[in-house]
Design a protein around this motif. Sequence first.
Motif, PDB file in Angstrom:
ATOM      1  N   LEU A 257      -1.495 -11.125  -3.803  1.00 25.55           N
ATOM      2  CA  LEU A 257      -2.475 -10.364  -4.564  1.00 25.55           C
ATOM      3  C   LEU A 257      -1.967 -10.193  -5.980  1.00 25.55           C
ATOM      4  CD1 LEU A 257      -3.087  -7.569  -1.900  1.00 25.55           C
ATOM      5  CD2 LEU A 257      -4.767  -9.302  -2.566  1.00 25.55           C
ATOM      6  N   ILE A 258      -2.838 -10.402  -6.962  1.00 26.92           N
ATOM      7  CA  ILE A 258      -2.418 -10.210  -8.348  1.00 26.92           C
ATOM      8  C   ILE A 258      -2.440  -8.735  -8.729  1.00 26.92           C
ATOM      9  CG2 ILE A 258      -3.151 -12.505  -9.076  1.00 26.92           C
ATOM     10  CD1 ILE A 258      -5.669 -11.211 -10.262  1.00 26.92           C
ATOM     11  N   GLU A 259      -3.020  -7.890  -7.873  1.00 31.99           N
ATOM     12  CA  GLU A 259      -3.051  -6.450  -8.130  1.00 31.99           C
ATOM     13  C   GLU A 259      -1.711  -5.822  -7.740  1.00 31.99           C
ATOM     14  OE1 GLU A 259      -6.984  -8.131  -7.205  1.00 31.99           O
ATOM     15  OE2 GLU A 259      -5.168  -7.924  -5.988  1.00 31.99           O
ATOM     16  N   PRO A 260      -1.374  -4.674  -8.322  1.00 30.85           N
ATOM     17  CA  PRO A 260      -0.127  -3.973  -7.966  1.00 30.85           C
ATOM     18  C   PRO A 260      -0.270  -3.240  -6.632  1.00 30.85           C
ATOM     19  CG  PRO A 260      -1.303  -2.720  -9.617  1.00 30.85           C
ATOM     20  CD  PRO A 260      -2.087  -4.004  -9.439  1.00 30.85           C
ATOM     21  N   ALA A 261      -0.431  -4.003  -5.555  1.00 30.11           N
ATOM     22  CA  ALA A 261      -0.671  -3.428  -4.240  1.00 30.11           C
ATOM     23  C   ALA A 261       0.623  -2.918  -3.624  1.00 30.11           C
ATOM     24  CB  ALA A 261      -1.311  -4.473  -3.333  1.00 30.11           C
ATOM     25  N   ILE A 262       0.540  -1.770  -2.952  1.00 32.80           N
ATOM     26  CA  ILE A 262       1.677  -1.194  -2.242  1.00 32.80           C
ATOM     27  C   ILE A 262       1.456  -1.424  -0.748  1.00 32.80           C
ATOM     28  CG2 ILE A 262       2.986   0.890  -1.745  1.00 32.80           C
ATOM     29  CD1 ILE A 262       1.995   2.022  -4.400  1.00 32.80           C
ATOM     30  N   PRO A 263       2.278  -2.254  -0.099  1.00 35.66           N
ATOM     31  CA  PRO A 263       2.065  -2.520   1.330  1.00 35.66           C
ATOM     32  C   PRO A 263       2.293  -1.282   2.175  1.00 35.66           C
ATOM     33  CG  PRO A 263       4.129  -3.502   0.577  1.00 35.66           C
ATOM     34  CD  PRO A 263       3.430  -2.990  -0.646  1.00 35.66           C
ATOM     35  N   ALA A 264       1.383  -1.038   3.118  1.00 31.99           N
ATOM     36  CA  ALA A 264       1.482   0.130   3.988  1.00 31.99           C
ATOM     37  C   ALA A 264       1.866  -0.254   5.411  1.00 31.99           C
ATOM     38  CB  ALA A 264       0.160   0.896   4.009  1.00 31.99           C
ATOM     39  N   ALA A 265       1.268  -1.328   5.932  1.00 31.64           N
ATOM     40  CA  ALA A 265       1.540  -1.741   7.310  1.00 31.64           C
ATOM     41  C   ALA A 265       1.001  -3.147   7.530  1.00 31.64           C
ATOM     42  CB  ALA A 265       0.896  -0.777   8.300  1.00 31.64           C
ATOM     43  N   VAL A 266       1.615  -3.860   8.467  1.00 31.18           N
ATOM     44  CA  VAL A 266       1.090  -5.149   8.919  1.00 31.18           C
ATOM     45  C   VAL A 266       0.781  -4.992  10.399  1.00 31.18           C
ATOM     46  CG1 VAL A 266       1.506  -7.617   9.182  1.00 31.18           C
ATOM     47  CG2 VAL A 266       2.479  -6.404   7.221  1.00 31.18           C
ATOM     48  N   ILE A 267      -0.513  -5.062  10.744  1.00 31.90           N
ATOM     49  CA  ILE A 267      -0.973  -4.846  12.100  1.00 31.90           C
ATOM     50  C   ILE A 267      -1.982  -5.921  12.452  1.00 31.90           C
ATOM     51  CG2 ILE A 267      -2.066  -3.233  13.708  1.00 31.90           C
ATOM     52  CD1 ILE A 267      -1.304  -0.967  11.750  1.00 31.90           C
TER      53      ILE A 267
END
Length: 340
Positions: A176-186
Amino acid sequence: MSTIKKVLLTLFIITTLSLAGILLYSWNRTFANDENLIGNTAGNIYNGGLFCEKDGIIYFSNDKDNGSLYMMKSDATDIKKLHDDKAAYINVDENYIYYIRAVDTKSVNSGSSLPFNNTGIYRINRNGEGLKLISSKPGSYITLKGNHLYYQNYDVDRGVSLYRNQTDGSHQRLLLIEPAIPAAVINDRLYYTEADSDYSISYLDLSSFTTGTFIEGDFAYPVFFGDYIYYIDRSAGTINRMSLNGTDRTVLVKEKCSAYNITNSGKYLYYQVNDADNSKLCRMNLETSAVEILMEGHFKQIHVTENYVFFKDMDNTNTYIIPADGKAKVSIFNPPDLNP
Protein backbone atom coordinates in the motif's frame (compact mmCIF):
# COMPACT_ATOMS: atom_id res chain seq x y z
CA MET A 1 48.52 -48.16 7.65
CA SER A 2 46.36 -51.02 8.88
CA THR A 3 42.94 -51.75 7.42
CA ILE A 4 41.22 -50.76 10.69
CA LYS A 5 43.00 -47.40 10.75
CA LYS A 6 42.05 -46.76 7.12
CA VAL A 7 38.41 -47.55 7.89
CA LEU A 8 38.43 -45.27 10.96
CA LEU A 9 40.11 -42.46 8.98
CA THR A 10 37.55 -42.83 6.19
CA LEU A 11 34.67 -42.71 8.69
CA PHE A 12 36.19 -39.66 10.37
CA ILE A 13 36.50 -37.83 7.05
CA ILE A 14 32.94 -38.73 6.03
CA THR A 15 31.56 -37.62 9.41
CA THR A 16 33.50 -34.35 9.31
CA LEU A 17 32.34 -33.56 5.78
CA SER A 18 28.74 -34.45 6.69
CA LEU A 19 28.76 -32.21 9.74
CA ALA A 20 30.32 -29.40 7.72
CA GLY A 21 27.65 -29.83 5.08
CA ILE A 22 24.86 -29.76 7.65
CA LEU A 23 26.36 -26.67 9.28
CA LEU A 24 26.69 -24.88 5.94
CA TYR A 25 23.13 -25.85 5.00
CA SER A 26 21.74 -24.63 8.32
CA TRP A 27 23.80 -21.43 8.20
CA ASN A 28 22.29 -20.31 4.90
CA ARG A 29 18.82 -21.71 5.42
CA THR A 30 15.84 -19.78 6.77
CA PHE A 31 13.65 -22.11 8.80
CA ALA A 32 9.95 -21.91 7.95
CA ASN A 33 7.23 -21.00 10.44
CA ASP A 34 3.72 -22.23 10.97
CA GLU A 35 1.49 -19.88 8.99
CA ASN A 36 -0.46 -18.99 12.15
CA LEU A 37 2.60 -17.88 14.11
CA ILE A 38 2.43 -14.30 15.43
CA GLY A 39 5.72 -12.54 16.23
CA ASN A 40 4.39 -10.13 18.90
CA THR A 41 1.04 -8.83 20.07
CA ALA A 42 -0.56 -5.85 18.33
CA GLY A 43 -0.76 -4.07 21.70
CA ASN A 44 3.00 -4.37 22.18
CA ILE A 45 3.78 -3.29 18.62
CA TYR A 46 1.60 -0.17 18.97
CA ASN A 47 3.62 0.71 22.06
CA GLY A 48 6.98 0.37 20.30
CA GLY A 49 7.60 -3.37 20.44
CA LEU A 50 10.23 -3.03 23.19
CA PHE A 51 9.26 -6.32 24.89
CA CYS A 52 8.33 -9.64 23.29
CA GLU A 53 7.90 -13.06 24.91
CA LYS A 54 8.42 -16.42 23.21
CA ASP A 55 8.71 -19.88 24.79
CA GLY A 56 9.10 -18.48 28.29
CA ILE A 57 11.84 -16.01 27.29
CA ILE A 58 11.35 -12.23 27.18
CA TYR A 59 13.37 -10.33 24.59
CA PHE A 60 13.61 -6.62 25.32
CA SER A 61 15.28 -3.31 24.66
CA ASN A 62 17.36 -2.38 27.72
CA ASP A 63 17.32 1.36 28.41
CA LYS A 64 20.13 0.87 30.93
CA ASP A 65 22.38 -0.12 28.00
CA ASN A 66 21.20 2.40 25.38
CA GLY A 67 18.34 0.17 24.24
CA SER A 68 20.54 -2.84 23.41
CA LEU A 69 18.84 -6.18 22.72
CA TYR A 70 18.60 -8.36 25.86
CA MET A 71 16.80 -11.50 26.99
CA MET A 72 15.56 -12.88 30.32
CA LYS A 73 13.35 -15.63 31.69
CA SER A 74 9.61 -15.00 31.98
CA ASP A 75 10.02 -14.28 35.71
CA ALA A 76 12.44 -11.42 34.86
CA THR A 77 15.53 -13.31 36.07
CA ASP A 78 18.70 -14.60 34.35
CA ILE A 79 19.19 -11.47 32.24
CA LYS A 80 21.62 -11.73 29.30
CA LYS A 81 22.77 -9.41 26.54
CA LEU A 82 22.29 -10.54 22.94
CA HIS A 83 23.49 -7.63 20.79
CA ASP A 84 24.59 -3.99 20.94
CA ASP A 85 21.87 -2.90 18.52
CA LYS A 86 19.27 -0.53 19.93
CA ALA A 87 16.17 -2.62 19.24
CA ALA A 88 12.52 -1.67 18.70
CA TYR A 89 9.47 -3.40 17.20
CA ILE A 90 10.80 -6.77 18.35
CA ASN A 91 9.18 -9.90 16.88
CA VAL A 92 10.26 -13.47 17.64
CA ASP A 93 9.60 -16.84 16.01
CA GLU A 94 10.96 -20.33 16.71
CA ASN A 95 14.45 -19.48 15.45
CA TYR A 96 14.92 -15.74 14.97
CA ILE A 97 14.44 -12.27 16.42
CA TYR A 98 13.37 -9.47 14.06
CA TYR A 99 13.71 -5.81 15.01
CA ILE A 100 14.34 -2.24 13.96
CA ARG A 101 17.86 -0.99 14.57
CA ALA A 102 16.56 2.21 16.15
CA VAL A 103 19.38 4.72 15.85
CA ASP A 104 18.74 8.49 16.00
CA THR A 105 15.00 8.04 15.71
CA LYS A 106 12.63 10.93 15.11
CA SER A 107 9.15 11.66 13.77
CA VAL A 108 8.87 12.15 10.02
CA ASN A 109 5.78 14.38 10.04
CA SER A 110 3.60 16.30 12.43
CA GLY A 111 0.75 13.82 12.21
CA SER A 112 2.78 10.77 13.15
CA SER A 113 4.74 9.55 16.13
CA LEU A 114 6.49 6.89 14.09
CA PRO A 115 10.22 6.67 14.72
CA PHE A 116 12.20 6.70 11.50
CA ASN A 117 15.73 7.81 10.62
CA ASN A 118 16.94 4.41 11.83
CA THR A 119 19.34 2.06 10.10
CA GLY A 120 17.05 -0.68 8.89
CA ILE A 121 15.28 -3.92 9.76
CA TYR A 122 17.37 -6.86 10.96
CA ARG A 123 17.07 -10.53 11.86
CA ILE A 124 19.27 -12.35 14.34
CA ASN A 125 19.33 -15.89 15.70
CA ARG A 126 17.81 -16.28 19.14
CA ASN A 127 21.28 -16.95 20.54
CA GLY A 128 22.44 -13.50 19.39
CA GLU A 129 24.43 -14.71 16.38
CA GLY A 130 23.94 -14.61 12.60
CA LEU A 131 22.87 -10.99 12.11
CA LYS A 132 21.09 -10.50 8.75
CA LEU A 133 19.82 -7.34 7.04
CA ILE A 134 16.16 -7.54 5.96
CA SER A 135 15.67 -3.96 4.72
CA SER A 136 18.15 -1.08 4.70
CA LYS A 137 15.45 1.61 4.61
CA PRO A 138 13.96 3.18 7.75
CA GLY A 139 10.97 1.21 8.98
CA SER A 140 8.33 0.97 11.68
CA TYR A 141 5.50 -1.22 13.04
CA ILE A 142 7.03 -4.59 12.11
CA THR A 143 4.41 -7.34 12.33
CA LEU A 144 5.43 -10.98 11.83
CA LYS A 145 2.73 -13.42 10.74
CA GLY A 146 3.73 -16.85 9.53
CA ASN A 147 6.58 -16.48 7.05
CA HIS A 148 6.06 -12.81 6.22
CA LEU A 149 7.05 -9.50 7.78
CA TYR A 150 4.67 -6.57 7.33
CA TYR A 151 6.07 -3.14 8.06
CA GLN A 152 6.03 0.54 7.24
CA ASN A 153 8.93 1.74 5.15
CA TYR A 154 10.06 5.32 4.67
CA ASP A 155 11.31 6.60 1.32
CA VAL A 156 12.42 10.18 0.75
CA ASP A 157 10.46 10.44 -2.51
CA ARG A 158 7.40 8.32 -1.73
CA GLY A 159 7.06 8.89 2.01
CA VAL A 160 5.62 6.17 4.26
CA SER A 161 4.24 3.01 2.62
CA LEU A 162 3.38 -0.52 3.71
CA TYR A 163 5.64 -3.35 2.56
CA ARG A 164 5.95 -7.09 2.97
CA ASN A 165 8.99 -9.37 2.92
CA GLN A 166 9.53 -13.04 3.45
CA THR A 167 11.37 -13.76 6.67
CA ASP A 168 14.64 -14.37 4.79
CA GLY A 169 14.47 -10.80 3.45
CA SER A 170 13.51 -11.81 -0.08
CA HIS A 171 10.49 -10.94 -2.23
CA GLN A 172 10.00 -7.42 -0.97
CA ARG A 173 6.62 -6.17 -2.14
CA LEU A 174 4.94 -2.79 -1.90
CA LEU A 175 1.44 -3.47 -0.56
CA LEU A 176 0.00 0.00 0.00
CA ILE A 177 1.34 3.44 -0.85
CA GLU A 178 -0.62 4.85 2.12
CA PRO A 179 0.99 5.06 5.60
CA ALA A 180 -1.00 2.05 6.80
CA ILE A 181 -0.46 0.64 10.30
CA PRO A 182 -0.92 -3.16 10.30
CA ALA A 183 -3.30 -4.39 12.99
CA ALA A 184 -3.77 -8.11 12.31
CA VAL A 185 -3.53 -10.79 9.63
CA ILE A 186 -6.55 -13.10 9.80
CA ASN A 187 -7.73 -15.59 7.17
CA ASP A 188 -5.47 -14.18 4.44
CA ARG A 189 -6.57 -10.60 5.11
CA LEU A 190 -4.39 -7.83 6.47
CA TYR A 191 -6.39 -5.41 8.60
CA TYR A 192 -5.01 -1.91 9.02
CA THR A 193 -5.68 1.73 9.75
CA GLU A 194 -4.05 4.69 8.04
CA ALA A 195 -1.85 7.12 9.93
CA ASP A 196 -2.99 10.42 8.45
CA SER A 197 -6.26 10.19 6.46
CA ASP A 198 -8.87 7.41 6.57
CA TYR A 199 -9.21 6.13 10.12
CA SER A 200 -11.66 3.34 9.36
CA ILE A 201 -10.45 -0.23 9.76
CA SER A 202 -9.64 -1.39 6.23
CA TYR A 203 -8.41 -4.68 4.81
CA LEU A 204 -6.08 -5.89 2.11
CA ASP A 205 -6.86 -9.29 0.58
CA LEU A 206 -3.49 -11.03 0.38
CA SER A 207 -4.56 -13.28 -2.48
CA SER A 208 -6.06 -10.72 -4.86
CA PHE A 209 -4.30 -7.68 -3.31
CA THR A 210 -7.54 -5.72 -3.39
CA THR A 211 -8.60 -3.41 -0.58
CA GLY A 212 -11.85 -2.53 1.11
CA THR A 213 -13.37 -0.93 4.21
CA PHE A 214 -13.99 -3.40 7.00
CA ILE A 215 -15.59 -1.16 9.64
CA GLU A 216 -16.20 2.56 9.21
CA GLY A 217 -15.24 4.82 12.07
CA ASP A 218 -12.55 6.94 13.67
CA PHE A 219 -10.24 4.27 15.07
CA ALA A 220 -6.73 4.33 16.47
CA TYR A 221 -4.71 1.26 17.48
CA PRO A 222 -7.36 -1.44 17.04
CA VAL A 223 -6.59 -4.71 18.83
CA PHE A 224 -8.40 -7.87 17.76
CA PHE A 225 -8.75 -9.85 21.00
CA GLY A 226 -11.14 -12.76 21.47
CA ASP A 227 -14.67 -11.76 20.51
CA TYR A 228 -13.92 -8.03 20.44
CA ILE A 229 -11.97 -5.26 18.81
CA TYR A 230 -10.57 -2.74 21.30
CA TYR A 231 -9.57 0.73 20.08
CA ILE A 232 -9.08 4.38 20.95
CA ASP A 233 -11.75 6.67 19.53
CA ARG A 234 -9.68 9.36 17.85
CA SER A 235 -12.27 12.11 18.29
CA ALA A 236 -13.00 11.58 21.98
CA GLY A 237 -9.78 9.88 23.06
CA THR A 238 -11.80 7.24 24.92
CA ILE A 239 -11.00 3.53 24.94
CA ASN A 240 -13.85 1.56 23.40
CA ARG A 241 -14.75 -1.99 22.51
CA MET A 242 -16.96 -3.46 19.80
CA SER A 243 -17.87 -6.86 18.44
CA LEU A 244 -15.89 -8.26 15.50
CA ASN A 245 -18.51 -7.03 13.03
CA GLY A 246 -18.45 -3.47 14.37
CA THR A 247 -21.68 -3.58 16.38
CA ASP A 248 -22.27 -3.19 20.13
CA ARG A 249 -19.81 -0.34 20.53
CA THR A 250 -19.14 0.32 24.20
CA VAL A 251 -17.08 3.01 25.92
CA LEU A 252 -14.82 1.39 28.52
CA VAL A 253 -12.75 4.40 29.60
CA LYS A 254 -14.48 7.78 29.32
CA GLU A 255 -11.30 9.80 29.96
CA LYS A 256 -8.91 10.85 27.19
CA CYS A 257 -6.20 8.22 26.72
CA SER A 258 -2.96 8.00 24.77
CA ALA A 259 -1.89 4.37 25.19
CA TYR A 260 -3.32 1.04 26.30
CA ASN A 261 -2.74 -2.70 26.29
CA ILE A 262 -4.55 -5.86 27.34
CA THR A 263 -3.08 -8.70 29.40
CA ASN A 264 -2.72 -12.08 27.71
CA SER A 265 -5.44 -13.51 29.93
CA GLY A 266 -7.86 -10.80 28.82
CA LYS A 267 -8.55 -9.89 32.45
CA TYR A 268 -7.04 -6.40 32.65
CA LEU A 269 -6.93 -3.31 30.48
CA TYR A 270 -3.94 -1.09 31.27
CA TYR A 271 -4.13 2.51 30.03
CA GLN A 272 -2.67 6.02 30.29
CA VAL A 273 -5.03 8.91 30.95
CA ASN A 274 -3.87 12.29 29.62
CA ASP A 275 -5.30 15.15 31.65
CA ALA A 276 -3.50 18.38 32.50
CA ASP A 277 -4.44 18.08 36.17
CA ASN A 278 -5.15 14.36 36.51
CA SER A 279 -2.82 12.31 34.28
CA LYS A 280 -2.40 8.76 35.51
CA LEU A 281 -1.75 5.17 34.60
CA CYS A 282 -4.63 2.85 35.47
CA ARG A 283 -5.91 -0.64 34.99
CA MET A 284 -9.47 -1.85 34.58
CA ASN A 285 -10.71 -5.31 35.44
CA LEU A 286 -12.63 -6.21 32.26
CA GLU A 287 -14.72 -8.75 34.17
CA THR A 288 -15.96 -6.34 36.86
CA SER A 289 -15.17 -2.87 35.35
CA ALA A 290 -13.35 -1.99 38.61
CA VAL A 291 -10.58 0.61 38.07
CA GLU A 292 -7.31 1.00 40.00
CA ILE A 293 -4.98 3.99 39.74
CA LEU A 294 -1.45 2.57 39.56
CA MET A 295 0.62 5.77 39.33
CA GLU A 296 -0.12 9.44 38.86
CA GLY A 297 1.72 11.29 36.10
CA HIS A 298 2.61 10.86 32.45
CA PHE A 299 3.67 7.42 31.21
CA LYS A 300 3.98 5.63 27.88
CA GLN A 301 4.79 2.39 26.03
CA ILE A 302 2.71 -0.14 27.95
CA HIS A 303 3.97 -3.66 27.17
CA VAL A 304 2.48 -6.99 28.19
CA THR A 305 4.15 -10.37 28.73
CA GLU A 306 2.66 -13.50 30.27
CA ASN A 307 3.46 -12.53 33.86
CA TYR A 308 4.20 -8.81 33.78
CA VAL A 309 3.29 -5.40 32.40
CA PHE A 310 6.07 -2.89 31.68
CA PHE A 311 5.71 0.86 31.09
CA LYS A 312 7.97 3.91 31.00
CA ASP A 313 8.28 7.53 32.10
CA MET A 314 7.75 10.04 29.31
CA ASP A 315 11.41 11.04 29.53
CA ASN A 316 12.65 7.41 29.67
CA THR A 317 14.08 7.94 33.16
CA ASN A 318 12.54 4.74 34.53
CA THR A 319 10.89 1.57 33.29
CA TYR A 320 8.31 0.09 35.66
CA ILE A 321 7.11 -3.48 36.17
CA ILE A 322 3.88 -4.82 37.67
CA PRO A 323 2.38 -8.33 37.86
CA ALA A 324 0.04 -8.55 34.87
CA ASP A 325 -2.94 -10.10 36.64
CA GLY A 326 -1.81 -9.92 40.26
CA LYS A 327 -1.72 -7.29 42.97
CA ALA A 328 -1.30 -3.69 41.85
CA LYS A 329 2.26 -3.42 43.12
CA VAL A 330 4.47 -1.28 40.86
CA SER A 331 8.26 -1.56 41.05
CA ILE A 332 11.13 -0.09 39.05
CA PHE A 333 12.49 -2.52 36.47
CA ASN A 334 16.22 -2.19 36.84
CA PRO A 335 18.08 -4.65 34.60
CA PRO A 336 21.89 -4.60 34.69
CA ASP A 337 24.01 -2.90 32.05
CA LEU A 338 26.00 -5.83 30.66
CA ASN A 339 27.96 -3.73 28.20
CA PRO A 340 31.53 -5.13 28.36
